[in-house]
Design a protein around this motif. Structure first.
Motif, PDB file in Angstrom:
ATOM      1  N   HIS B  26     -33.996  27.219  26.692  1.00  0.00           N
ATOM      2  CA  HIS B  26     -35.163  28.025  26.353  1.00  0.00           C
ATOM      3  C   HIS B  26     -34.866  29.140  25.371  1.00  0.00           C
ATOM      4  O   HIS B  26     -35.753  29.599  24.671  1.00  0.00           O
ATOM      5  CB  HIS B  26     -35.793  28.593  27.625  1.00  0.00           C
ATOM      6  N   LYS B  27     -33.636  29.576  25.328  1.00  0.00           N
ATOM      7  CA  LYS B  27     -33.307  30.655  24.389  1.00  0.00           C
ATOM      8  C   LYS B  27     -32.677  30.125  23.101  1.00  0.00           C
ATOM      9  O   LYS B  27     -32.165  30.910  22.298  1.00  0.00           O
ATOM     10  CB  LYS B  27     -32.390  31.673  25.073  1.00  0.00           C
ATOM     11  N   GLN B 106     -24.669  20.446  33.392  1.00  0.00           N
ATOM     12  CA  GLN B 106     -24.748  21.153  34.684  1.00  0.00           C
ATOM     13  C   GLN B 106     -25.815  22.249  34.701  1.00  0.00           C
ATOM     14  O   GLN B 106     -26.370  22.541  35.769  1.00  0.00           O
ATOM     15  CB  GLN B 106     -23.397  21.780  35.033  1.00  0.00           C
ATOM     16  N   ILE B 107     -26.068  22.852  33.547  1.00  0.00           N
ATOM     17  CA  ILE B 107     -26.977  23.994  33.540  1.00  0.00           C
ATOM     18  C   ILE B 107     -28.266  23.691  32.786  1.00  0.00           C
ATOM     19  O   ILE B 107     -29.356  23.742  33.350  1.00  0.00           O
ATOM     20  CB  ILE B 107     -26.306  25.224  32.887  1.00  0.00           C
ATOM     21  N   ARG B 110     -30.866  20.920  33.789  1.00  0.00           N
ATOM     22  CA  ARG B 110     -31.650  21.215  34.992  1.00  0.00           C
ATOM     23  C   ARG B 110     -32.815  22.138  34.669  1.00  0.00           C
ATOM     24  O   ARG B 110     -33.720  22.294  35.461  1.00  0.00           O
ATOM     25  CB  ARG B 110     -30.757  21.864  36.065  1.00  0.00           C
ATOM     26  N   GLN B 111     -32.708  22.800  33.496  1.00  0.00           N
ATOM     27  CA  GLN B 111     -33.773  23.720  33.089  1.00  0.00           C
ATOM     28  C   GLN B 111     -34.925  22.967  32.489  1.00  0.00           C
ATOM     29  O   GLN B 111     -35.231  23.121  31.312  1.00  0.00           O
ATOM     30  CB  GLN B 111     -33.268  24.660  32.002  1.00  0.00           C
ATOM     31  N   SER B 112     -35.567  22.163  33.233  1.00  0.00           N
ATOM     32  CA  SER B 112     -36.624  21.403  32.601  1.00  0.00           C
ATOM     33  C   SER B 112     -37.680  21.041  33.607  1.00  0.00           C
ATOM     34  O   SER B 112     -37.520  21.193  34.813  1.00  0.00           O
ATOM     35  CB  SER B 112     -36.028  20.155  31.971  1.00  0.00           C
ATOM     36  N   SER B 113     -38.756  20.595  33.105  1.00  0.00           N
ATOM     37  CA  SER B 113     -39.901  20.269  33.934  1.00  0.00           C
ATOM     38  C   SER B 113     -39.575  19.101  34.861  1.00  0.00           C
ATOM     39  O   SER B 113     -38.647  18.344  34.627  1.00  0.00           O
ATOM     40  CB  SER B 113     -41.072  19.881  33.045  1.00  0.00           C
ATOM     41  N   MET B 114     -40.349  19.007  35.906  1.00  0.00           N
ATOM     42  CA  MET B 114     -40.243  17.899  36.849  1.00  0.00           C
ATOM     43  C   MET B 114     -40.205  16.581  36.088  1.00  0.00           C
ATOM     44  O   MET B 114     -39.400  15.705  36.378  1.00  0.00           O
ATOM     45  CB  MET B 114     -41.477  17.915  37.766  1.00  0.00           C
ATOM     46  N   ARG B 117     -36.965  16.112  34.566  1.00  0.00           N
ATOM     47  CA  ARG B 117     -35.999  15.856  35.641  1.00  0.00           C
ATOM     48  C   ARG B 117     -35.993  14.379  36.013  1.00  0.00           C
ATOM     49  O   ARG B 117     -34.963  13.793  36.299  1.00  0.00           O
ATOM     50  CB  ARG B 117     -36.335  16.689  36.899  1.00  0.00           C
TER      51      ARG B 117
END
Lengths: 194, 194, 194, 194
Positions: B26-27, B106-107, B110-114, B117
DNA sequence: TATGAATGAGTCTTCATTCAT
DNA sequence: GATGAATGAAGACTCATTCAT
């Protein structure tokens, strides 16, 4: 006074839980949370410094309650195998009975910066420690292997359970999570080798 | 010809890998990825429809390579215990030797929408299946317990390894990941009970 | 209360009118309109959903006012010829005295999609209907030809006046628009044949 | 050579006509026009300096053909009333038989900057002048009023016809445009007064 | 001449956060 | 404390135009 302040605080966290669970962290606007909580947008900033704090606090609060439950349940169980079974059972049943919370812990909490991940790691610590203590106790009692690498195994235990929950969630919760307790514990205790 | 078309595509993915690993999904501004890849902002959109596609493709590409390595390594190993050891070894060493990739898997992933995922779950499938096949083979050979719940245990194995990697990453990579292979496999095979 | 809520709304529309008239719709950045209105960029989106809405609302608002003036002026005039004269006079003088509005109605409003054109057509309807009613009344009074095709002639009247205004605007407003009223009405009433 | 150069030039204009008519000027990407014309994007810039030039040239080209038709038709008609009838007939039938062109002249051409509007005004000039000449001729022949304001009336005539075409187009072409010729000319010649 | 991959300036829109009431 | 209207920074994405081949 305090109770009233706490009241809104709790309402906001409940709203955040609902909205985060439904939309995910990044797609949850503060205004939506405010509406869900029944307060004005600005009110949230009287109790939380930033949007991210909502996630952190929500997590601390809820995880705190969970850890409390773990500790309460295990306190009076001397048999470490039984205790481990109890821990896994609580882990699975609590999340199965609280899908919103499961969403937040398994999906949303991971949607965060490295920085926040560290925060989260810290908050998980008490749970990990609780598991570690069980392991140590088991070794001392001679129930577990004497050469157990507790620092490693506590991760393996937690990671294994964590993955089971996430997988259950992503699959659409089509089966009973609690039904996996025995299989999980059996694996922990005896491994897979014949 | 082909190589040239692929060239920019690869450069962009490499740039995305670097930037995602450092700043998180996101950044990571598209313009920053473009700069890292040595192309113009708009060029990215000749190869990828949306920013999110970068993450998905990166993931598919890299995971595909990994799974290939797993399959190649295991193919000629008949001893399932040894094979499992090899899988864990590759899992740990590959990510230890490719920290950027580790960060992304690993990081960031996982930062994502269902929705995403689920995509990710699909792409992990071949790896999970590979583990499952090993388990089945082991059961057939009589090396693993005959009543093994392979659907559950494959998750437990994957989850356990996954957590070890994430924990290693978040802790700041202060110890050797490859050094955890033996302990991990030992746990898998024999459990923790004495 | 109401006035305050309406205040910003009006300020934004005024800003939009100015900026659209000067630069045209497509070359008018939202930020420029915001500056002209004395509000922040984001404020515009509290009152209007999209940039295009500014054009539509501006048009509805201003045209509504104009139509009101037409209706007020004509209401008490029984002589349809005189009424038609009045309509043309207002049409020309209002736009002559409000150049920004003229720009928007004659130039900018046409710069839009078929979709928007239809919207605009709808908003012009009351004016066209007003003209039609005058024609019908004139026919009934025996002042206009009994076999008048009112559906066609109302367009011819409107189109003729519209072109005069546009031409005057494009030419740089070098002559008096109001000075064309008599010639226009004379043409309408008597045609060009000797 | 010249013919070949002209060939692509024409293909591009035809492509532009189609695409502009369907999507409108601002929503017509150059690449879409290139595809419709069967040439590469860059090729367009060998024949036209800017996207806007496509509109201008298209307009000049097509309008030139129209004006030619007007002039050819009127040249041998001595009766100015009949000539005016012919002009209106061509105006309506040509656009009715060429809907794409109608779209461009009535809708898209107006979607342009003040600057371009002026260009367009220039290109319409020959047509307006042709009408003006008819009016002057009619006055000299004593067929039209001796005090006719030809500068004004030519606008009124053009504007009236223009509006009829636009209205027919926006309404969805539900009636015959050519069928409006008599009504239009009757209005021009005799006005509406009994 | 012709190509079409590459460019990068340009802008609408969102939304976390503030602050006057 | 509580409000919610206002703010304005930030960034993904488009597309007219260029230029190496």
């Amino acid at each position: 006074m305090t109770s009233k302040k706490t009241e809104k605080y709790q309402m906001i966290l409940e709203g955040a839980l609902k909205v985060f669970a439904e939309h995910g962290f990044h797609k949850s606007q503060v205004s939506k949370i405010a509406k869900a909580a029944g307060v004005a947008d600005g009110t949230i900033y009287l109790y939380f410094k930033r949007k991210e704090d909502l996630l952190i606090c929500l997590f601390r609060e809820k995880l705190g309650e969970l850890v409390q439950k773990f500790e309460d349940s295990v306190r009076d169980i001397d048999d470490v195998k039984e205790a481990l079974h109890k821990v896994c059972e609580i882990h699975y049943t609590e999340l199965e009975n609280n899908v919103d919370l499961a969403h937040v812990t398994q999906i949303e909490l991971r949607q965060s910066s490295m920085e926040l991940r560290r925060e989260i790691g810290m908050a998980f610590k008490p749970y990990i420690v609780l598991i570690e203590n069980l392991l140590v106790k088991g070794v001392q009692q001679g129930v577990f292997k004497p050469d157990l690498d507790v620092k490693l195994v506590r991760l393996l235990l937690f990671g294994a359970m964590d993955e089971v929950v996430t997988s259950w969630l992503i699959s659409g919760r089509k089966y009973s999570l609690a039904g996996q307790v025995n299989g999980t514990i059996d694996f922990f205790l005896k491994g897979i080798a014949r």
